[in-house]
Design an enzyme around this catalytic site. Structure first.
Site, PDB file in Angstrom:
ATOM      1  N   SER A 125       0.841  -1.197   0.000  1.00 46.72           N
ATOM      2  CA  SER A 125       0.000   0.000   0.000  1.00 46.72           C
ATOM      3  C   SER A 125       0.878   1.250   0.000  1.00 46.72           C
ATOM      4  CB  SER A 125      -0.886   0.014   1.239  1.00 46.72           C
ATOM      5  OG  SER A 125      -0.092   0.296   2.378  1.00 46.72           O
ATOM      6  N   LYS A 126       0.244   2.377  -0.234  1.00 49.32           N
ATOM      7  CA  LYS A 126       0.964   3.647  -0.223  1.00 49.32           C
ATOM      8  C   LYS A 126       1.583   3.868   1.157  1.00 49.32           C
ATOM      9  CE  LYS A 126       0.236   8.592  -0.854  1.00 49.32           C
ATOM     10  NZ  LYS A 126       1.464   8.874  -0.117  1.00 49.32           N
ATOM     11  N   ARG A 127       0.855   3.418   2.187  1.00 47.73           N
ATOM     12  CA  ARG A 127       1.372   3.603   3.545  1.00 47.73           C
ATOM     13  C   ARG A 127       2.711   2.883   3.755  1.00 47.73           C
ATOM     14  NH1 ARG A 127      -2.745   1.409   6.616  1.00 47.73           N
ATOM     15  NH2 ARG A 127      -4.100   1.900   4.864  1.00 47.73           N
ATOM     16  N   ASP A 145       5.328   5.126   2.460  1.00 44.27           N
ATOM     17  CA  ASP A 145       5.584   6.257   3.367  1.00 44.27           C
ATOM     18  C   ASP A 145       6.373   5.793   4.591  1.00 44.27           C
ATOM     19  OD1 ASP A 145       4.152   7.757   1.618  1.00 44.27           O
ATOM     20  OD2 ASP A 145       2.296   7.755   2.782  1.00 44.27           O
TER      21      ASP A 145
END
Ligand code: GLU
Length: 513
Positions: A261-263, A266
């Site tokens: 995921s994008k998380r 990050d």
């Protein structure tokens, strides 16, 4: 394979293209090129609620940057257009009518409130053969009433009439035959009068048929839709030309379980998008591979191996080599961990393969960002500096850490190195070194090295201490490429100036300036 290979990448412009979507596009492209086929780009923008401005351009630009070439489609032309689904309303309307006329679909008027009430009244409510006869649709209402409502502008949807008791088979080139019972499927909405647009399912099938798509290669998340798609092909009478399916395994988190995921990006510090994305609604900026300093060929090579291998342990492959070797025989059925560190390794490799002049050009903006005007140096100077340190970098921006001293004389000196290498007698020795350097007839690395080493030996100086003090004075710390290669590039005047500055500024046993 007797059928012409035609594949499509069919993203919905709902935001930036995720790196998993890029891999899907890549596998479509590799498969098409390997088989001498065509690659189509179709924009599936029938869900007006999820439309994001700029997303389509982003997709086109991402593919262009990565070198995934489109033969037909949005921005590229072709005979089967338009390739943007919102421009194909007339076509879809015709096919919706066909299903209605053949009694394979029906019109439903249930409002969101009515559907909500049905869900509340019946646990696990599903709009299907067991419930449709108790809902407000053309199967339960007289024909003239249906007509009256439509003529009066009542909003309706068209639902696919799934026959219960059928076994639906999806033939997937990776997974083999996947069989499900039709009873578990609901009567999916195929068309909404509210925006006069079909839903994804209908538009997708109609277009794959009309565009003569031979292979549907897409992410595993679409596998649950595939039985419905098979039934739609059947309802239209298109089973003979139904494409082969390939549902690619997910990209997984680099650590732990689950979908990338994008998380994760990050949290662990890597981009999950090919290009930087400026979200038009929130103004948030998400990092991209391009802006983070990745070369497109590195991203391609890295992604190609997330779910596929060439059948041996070859890792470095250009796009042409990937095309040559690609097939679904060596595609994995299980998810691939997104080992982003490996992406850096590929980038390191492809940076080494670049010509020094090209790398120097790429370094110029980094120099500017660090307050150096690249025009103060010749292209040859920058290229030679880059060549000396490139073996130590994963990204172009890392060149600054490695090569800054070629462009700015040190203003501080590493205190640990001072402690270890700069004693009370060092200034005097460095002053002698200046004289030695000034006396050299030839300042090139090859010519300068031996006389200086001979001078150190002849004076019984400590080789390590003298050479490291020399390096500290010129570089600011005890690191960098071969000392005489550095001084050759800096030149005699600059080398001597730096030595003199260090003599004046470094005070032994004192903290760095
Ligand atoms: N529009 C779908 C997507 O966004 C396409 C799925 C498919 O390839 O059928 O991925």
């Amino acid at each position: 394979m007797d059928r012409e290979v035609r594949v499509r990448f069919a993203p919905s412009p709902t935001g930036p293209l995720h790196i998993g979507g890029v891999r899907t596009a890549l596998y479509n492209y590799l498969f098409a090129r390997h088989n001498g086929g065509k690659m189509l780009l179709r924009i599936e923008d029938t869900d007006s609620n999820r439309f994001v401005p700029g997303a389509e351009d982003y997709i086109v630009e991402s593919l262009r940057w990565l070198g995934i070439e489109i033969d037909e489609g949005v921005g590229h032309g072709g005979n089967d257009g338009p390739y943007r689904q919102s421009e194909r309303r007339d076509i879809y309307r015709q096919y919706v009518s066909q299903l209605l006329d053949a009694d394979r679909a029906y019109i439903a008027f249930d409002t969101p409130e009515e559907l909500e009430a049905a869900r509340a009244a019946t646990p696990n409510f599903q709009y299907d053969a067991t419930t449709r006869m108790s809902m407000r649709n053309s199967l339960t209402m007289p024909a003239d009433e249906v007509k009256r409502l439509i003529d009066g502008g009542e909003k309706y949807v068209v639902r696919f009439k799934i026959e219960p008791g059928r076994l639906v088979e999806v033939d997937d080139l990776l997974r083999g035959k996947v069989t499900i019972k039709s009873d578990i499927l609901d009567d999916k909405v195929l068309y909404k009068s509210a925006d006069d647009l079909p839903t994804y399912h209908l538009a997708n099938i109609v277009d794959d048929h009309l565009m003569r798509v031979s292979h549907v290669i897409r992410g595993e998340e679409w596998l649950p839709s595939a039985p419905l798609h098979v039934l739609l092909y059947e309802a239209f009478g298109w089973t003979d030309t139904m494409p082969a399916f390939v549902h690619l395994p997910l990209l997984l988190k680099p650590d732990g379980k689950g979908k990338l995921s994008k998380r994760d990006g990050d949290r662990l510090g890597f981009p999950v998008f090919p290009l930087e994305w400026h979200d038009p609604a929130s103004g948030n900026i998400s990092s991209g591979y391009r802006e983070s300093g990745y070369l497109p060929e590195a991203v391609i090579n890295f992604l190609a191996l997330l779910g596929w291998n060439p059948g041996d342990d070859t890792e470095i492959m250009s796009m042409d080599e990937l095309i040559e070797r690609f097939s679904f025989d060596h595609c994995s059925r299980s998810g691939a961990k997104f080992a982003y560190e490996k992406g850096k390794w590929f980038n390191h490799h492809y940076l080494q393969a670049l010509d020094d002049a090209r790398l120097a050009e790429m370094f110029k903006p980094v120099l500017r960002d660090n307050g150096v005007n690249p025009d103060d140096f010749s292209d040859d100077y920058i290229a030679r500096a880059v060549a000396m340190v490139k073996g130590r970098i994963n990204f172009v921006k890392d060149l600054w850490d490695q090569a800054a001293f070629f462009f700015k004389a040190p203003t501080t000196y590493d205190p640990k190195a001072i402690k270890k290498r700069w004693s009370a007698d060092t200034p005097a020795i460095m002053t002698e070194l200046i004289a030695q350097l000034n006396a050299l007839p030839d300042f090139s690395s090859a010519a300068a090295e031996q006389p200086i080493l001979d001078w150190i030996t002849a004076n019984n100086y400590h080789m390590g201490n003298v050479m490291n003090a020399f390096r500290l004075a010129v570089v600011g710390e005890c690191k960098g490429p071969h000392m005489f290669d550095i001084t050759e590039l800096l030149g005699r005047d600059e080398t001597v100036t730096r030595l003199q500055t260090a003599i004046d500024r470094i005070k032994p046993d004192e903290p760095a300036i």
